[in-house]
Write a protein that holds these residues in place. Structure first.
Motif, PDB file in Angstrom:
ATOM      1  N   ASP A  45       0.869  -1.175   0.000  1.00  0.00           N
ATOM      2  CA  ASP A  45       0.000   0.000   0.000  1.00  0.00           C
ATOM      3  C   ASP A  45       0.904   1.223   0.000  1.00  0.00           C
ATOM      4  O   ASP A  45       1.650   1.437   0.961  1.00  0.00           O
ATOM      5  CB  ASP A  45      -0.891  -0.012   1.238  1.00  0.00           C
ATOM      6  N   VAL A  50      -2.423  -0.097   4.919  1.00  0.00           N
ATOM      7  CA  VAL A  50      -3.148  -1.355   4.770  1.00  0.00           C
ATOM      8  C   VAL A  50      -2.179  -2.482   4.425  1.00  0.00           C
ATOM      9  O   VAL A  50      -1.401  -2.358   3.468  1.00  0.00           O
ATOM     10  CB  VAL A  50      -4.230  -1.236   3.670  1.00  0.00           C
ATOM     11  N   ILE A  52      -1.463  -6.006   2.790  1.00  0.00           N
ATOM     12  CA  ILE A  52      -2.070  -6.755   1.686  1.00  0.00           C
ATOM     13  C   ILE A  52      -1.313  -8.064   1.541  1.00  0.00           C
ATOM     14  O   ILE A  52      -0.137  -8.074   1.153  1.00  0.00           O
ATOM     15  CB  ILE A  52      -1.986  -5.967   0.360  1.00  0.00           C
ATOM     16  N   THR A  70      -6.793  -8.283   3.478  1.00  0.00           N
ATOM     17  CA  THR A  70      -6.204  -7.001   3.859  1.00  0.00           C
ATOM     18  C   THR A  70      -6.336  -6.837   5.362  1.00  0.00           C
ATOM     19  O   THR A  70      -7.297  -7.318   5.976  1.00  0.00           O
ATOM     20  CB  THR A  70      -6.861  -5.805   3.145  1.00  0.00           C
ATOM     21  N   ALA A 100      -9.946  -9.375   0.785  1.00  0.00           N
ATOM     22  CA  ALA A 100      -9.306  -8.286   0.050  1.00  0.00           C
ATOM     23  C   ALA A 100      -9.989  -7.970  -1.277  1.00  0.00           C
ATOM     24  O   ALA A 100      -9.881  -6.851  -1.788  1.00  0.00           O
ATOM     25  CB  ALA A 100      -7.834  -8.615  -0.196  1.00  0.00           C
ATOM     26  N   ASP A 103     -11.820  -4.826  -1.112  1.00  0.00           N
ATOM     27  CA  ASP A 103     -11.078  -3.698  -0.547  1.00  0.00           C
ATOM     28  C   ASP A 103     -10.430  -2.900  -1.681  1.00  0.00           C
ATOM     29  O   ASP A 103      -9.585  -3.439  -2.417  1.00  0.00           O
ATOM     30  CB  ASP A 103     -10.013  -4.218   0.420  1.00  0.00           C
ATOM     31  N   TYR A 106      -6.525  -3.115  -2.078  1.00  0.00           N
ATOM     32  CA  TYR A 106      -6.046  -4.346  -2.714  1.00  0.00           C
ATOM     33  C   TYR A 106      -6.301  -4.315  -4.211  1.00  0.00           C
ATOM     34  O   TYR A 106      -5.415  -4.655  -5.017  1.00  0.00           O
ATOM     35  CB  TYR A 106      -6.733  -5.562  -2.097  1.00  0.00           C
TER      36      TYR A 106
END
Length: 206
Positions: A45, A50, A52, A70, A100, A103, A106
């Motif tokens: 990120d 965040v 990932i 995530t 994820a 999200d 992601y």
């Protein structure tokens, strides 16, 4: 690179995955009465907020599952349906763990890797700066500098054993149950890991 903390997690990632994965609609007829971690790969990120991480799990019948997660320091607004669990992290505190695919952070990282020919990131311990060996290697089929559409909202659906992500001008297909013989003419993310030396299709972008 991804910064990794030496930390205690409650629940552990393995326990969290073993509880959540068997309830998912994309499993099909896969026998996941047991799940064994095979490997994992990470994206970064750019804002550093965040985590990932995509887990590769072996099932009781020998299939490989792909499970992107995530990790967030606060809830993701509007994503209650994608929340898997909360986790206590001995260094970072409470973490919210999401599927994820739902999200935007992601999805942006994944699309960027595919369209620009990116890879998974290096892993470094926060306390020492030592590098952690990476054994799962992923690469996108695109070219450096290619444009990446902005991701503002994300919706997910299940088609067979795939998760379809719709995000503005992007449609991504995340292969949840890996088929080593599956091919695609689309922009792709492929990967190798111990026991899988031929690049396997992981994600496509239409």
């Amino acid at each position: 690179m991804a910064i990794i903390h030496r930390a205690q997690l409650n629940p552990s990632k393995n326990d969290l995955l073993r509880a959540w994965v068997p309830t998912q609609p994309w499993l099909g007829s896969v026998d996941c009465s047991t799940l064994e971690r095979v490997d994992a790969y990470r994206f970064d990120d750019p804002d550093g907020e965040v985590g990932i991480e995509t887990h590769l799990l072996r099932t009781a019948d020998g299939r490989i599952l792909q499970v992107p997660l995530t990790y967030r320091g606060a809830p993701l607004a509007g994503a209650d349906a994608a929340l898997i669990a909360t986790m206590d992290h001995s260094v970072l505190g409470k973490r919210w763990v999401y599927d994820a695919c739902c999200d935007p952070v992601y999805v942006t990282a994944l699309a960027t890797a595919i369209l620009t020919g990116g890879t998974g990131v290096e892993l470094v311990f926060a306390d020492s700066g030592d590098h952690i060996p990476v054994t799962a290697h992923v690469v996108g089929s695109g070219t450096a500098g290619a444009p990446v559409p902005a991701v503002e909202s994300v919706t997910c659906s299940t088609v067979g054993t795939d998760t379809i992500i719709s995000a503005g001008d992007l449609e991504l297909t995340v292969v949840r149950v890996i088929d080593a013989d599956r091919v695609s003419g689309s922009a792709t993310l492929t990967g190798t890991w111990p026991g899988q030396t031929t690049p396997a299709l992981l994600v496509t972008v239409a």
